[in-house]
Design a protein around this motif. Sequence first.
Motif, PDB file in Angstrom:
ATOM      1  N   PHE A  14      42.271 -60.078  14.639  1.00  0.00           N
ATOM      2  CA  PHE A  14      41.778 -59.281  15.286  1.00  0.00           C
ATOM      3  C   PHE A  14      40.127 -59.718  14.277  1.00  0.00           C
ATOM      4  O   PHE A  14      38.970 -59.642  14.765  1.00  0.00           O
ATOM      5  N   ARG A  15      39.914 -60.281  12.984  1.00  0.00           N
ATOM      6  CA  ARG A  15      38.915 -60.713  12.377  1.00  0.00           C
ATOM      7  C   ARG A  15      37.988 -61.383  12.368  1.00  0.00           C
ATOM      8  O   ARG A  15      36.906 -60.988  12.480  1.00  0.00           O
ATOM      9  N   LYS A  16      38.395 -62.106  13.406  1.00  0.00           N
ATOM     10  CA  LYS A  16      37.962 -63.169  13.765  1.00  0.00           C
ATOM     11  C   LYS A  16      37.035 -62.627  15.191  1.00  0.00           C
ATOM     12  O   LYS A  16      35.859 -62.709  15.201  1.00  0.00           O
ATOM     13  N   ALA A  17      37.497 -61.981  15.666  1.00  0.00           N
ATOM     14  CA  ALA A  17      37.106 -60.844  16.911  1.00  0.00           C
ATOM     15  C   ALA A  17      36.426 -59.802  16.312  1.00  0.00           C
ATOM     16  O   ALA A  17      35.191 -60.092  17.617  1.00  0.00           O
ATOM     17  N   ARG A  18      36.242 -59.216  15.606  1.00  0.00           N
ATOM     18  CA  ARG A  18      35.471 -58.140  15.166  1.00  0.00           C
ATOM     19  C   ARG A  18      34.382 -58.891  14.360  1.00  0.00           C
ATOM     20  O   ARG A  18      32.950 -58.378  14.718  1.00  0.00           O
ATOM     21  N   ARG A  32      39.153 -50.757  15.334  1.00  0.00           N
ATOM     22  CA  ARG A  32      40.376 -50.044  15.369  1.00  0.00           C
ATOM     23  C   ARG A  32      41.561 -50.233  14.825  1.00  0.00           C
ATOM     24  O   ARG A  32      42.459 -50.083  14.686  1.00  0.00           O
ATOM     25  N   ALA A  33      42.013 -52.076  15.682  1.00  0.00           N
ATOM     26  CA  ALA A  33      42.974 -52.265  15.100  1.00  0.00           C
ATOM     27  C   ALA A  33      43.608 -52.897  14.125  1.00  0.00           C
ATOM     28  O   ALA A  33      44.016 -52.931  13.635  1.00  0.00           O
ATOM     29  N   ILE A  34      42.148 -53.496  13.339  1.00  0.00           N
ATOM     30  CA  ILE A  34      42.541 -53.628  11.924  1.00  0.00           C
ATOM     31  C   ILE A  34      43.174 -52.509  11.241  1.00  0.00           C
ATOM     32  O   ILE A  34      43.596 -52.552  10.492  1.00  0.00           O
ATOM     33  N   ALA A  35      42.255 -51.328  11.478  1.00  0.00           N
ATOM     34  CA  ALA A  35      42.727 -50.057  10.685  1.00  0.00           C
ATOM     35  C   ALA A  35      43.941 -49.648  10.737  1.00  0.00           C
ATOM     36  O   ALA A  35      44.696 -49.437  10.265  1.00  0.00           O
ATOM     37  N   GLU A  36      44.287 -49.592  12.323  1.00  0.00           N
ATOM     38  CA  GLU A  36      45.570 -49.112  12.802  1.00  0.00           C
ATOM     39  C   GLU A  36      47.081 -50.228  11.694  1.00  0.00           C
ATOM     40  O   GLU A  36      47.787 -49.706  11.142  1.00  0.00           O
ATOM     41  N   LEU A  37      46.548 -51.701  11.715  1.00  0.00           N
ATOM     42  CA  LEU A  37      47.582 -52.770  10.658  1.00  0.00           C
ATOM     43  C   LEU A  37      47.498 -52.352   9.541  1.00  0.00           C
ATOM     44  O   LEU A  37      48.636 -52.535   8.937  1.00  0.00           O
ATOM     45  N   ARG A  38      46.218 -51.914   8.731  1.00  0.00           N
ATOM     46  CA  ARG A  38      46.338 -51.542   7.558  1.00  0.00           C
ATOM     47  C   ARG A  38      46.820 -50.738   7.429  1.00  0.00           C
ATOM     48  O   ARG A  38      47.749 -50.540   6.571  1.00  0.00           O
ATOM     49  N   SER A  39      46.960 -49.309   7.724  1.00  0.00           N
ATOM     50  CA  SER A  39      47.958 -48.819   8.337  1.00  0.00           C
ATOM     51  C   SER A  39      48.971 -48.633   7.774  1.00  0.00           C
ATOM     52  O   SER A  39      50.340 -47.679   7.085  1.00  0.00           O
ATOM     53  N   GLU A  40      49.336 -49.521   9.110  1.00  0.00           N
ATOM     54  CA  GLU A  40      50.971 -49.811   9.230  1.00  0.00           C
ATOM     55  C   GLU A  40      51.407 -50.291   7.644  1.00  0.00           C
ATOM     56  O   GLU A  40      52.235 -50.575   7.112  1.00  0.00           O
ATOM     57  N   ILE A  41      50.782 -51.409   7.196  1.00  0.00           N
ATOM     58  CA  ILE A  41      51.043 -51.896   6.524  1.00  0.00           C
ATOM     59  C   ILE A  41      51.109 -51.246   5.197  1.00  0.00           C
ATOM     60  O   ILE A  41      51.843 -51.707   3.918  1.00  0.00           O
ATOM     61  N   ASP A  42      49.957 -50.574   5.165  1.00  0.00           N
ATOM     62  CA  ASP A  42      50.267 -49.588   3.659  1.00  0.00           C
ATOM     63  C   ASP A  42      51.437 -48.347   3.716  1.00  0.00           C
ATOM     64  O   ASP A  42      52.277 -48.230   2.279  1.00  0.00           O
TER      65      ASP A  42
END
Length: 89
Positions: A14-18, A32-42
């Motif tokens: 996702f970072r490469k796509a961003r 948006r996907a990075i933010a969702e994944l970060r919230s899940e990881i947190d």
Amino acid sequence: MPAAISKEGALDWFRKARDQRSANDISRLARRAIAELRSEIDAASLTTVRTAAVKRERSFAKLDLRVRLGTGIDDNVFRSPAIPYVDLA
């Protein structure tokens, strides 16, 4: 080369796509996907921390207490009929 099947691997893709410049829609969706994944990881790490704290508290107290309470009202405690039975035979 296939992506690693993990949240960290997904974050890398996702970072490469961003960071790509050719399609703004893809960059926006990747953010948006990075933010969702970060919230899940947190959330997962917070759950792990809470679980460790509960285990530490249990090992300290070595007490497992469970209480079950209930209440109820029954007008006819002895299960006798409300109207007396009269045998007319």
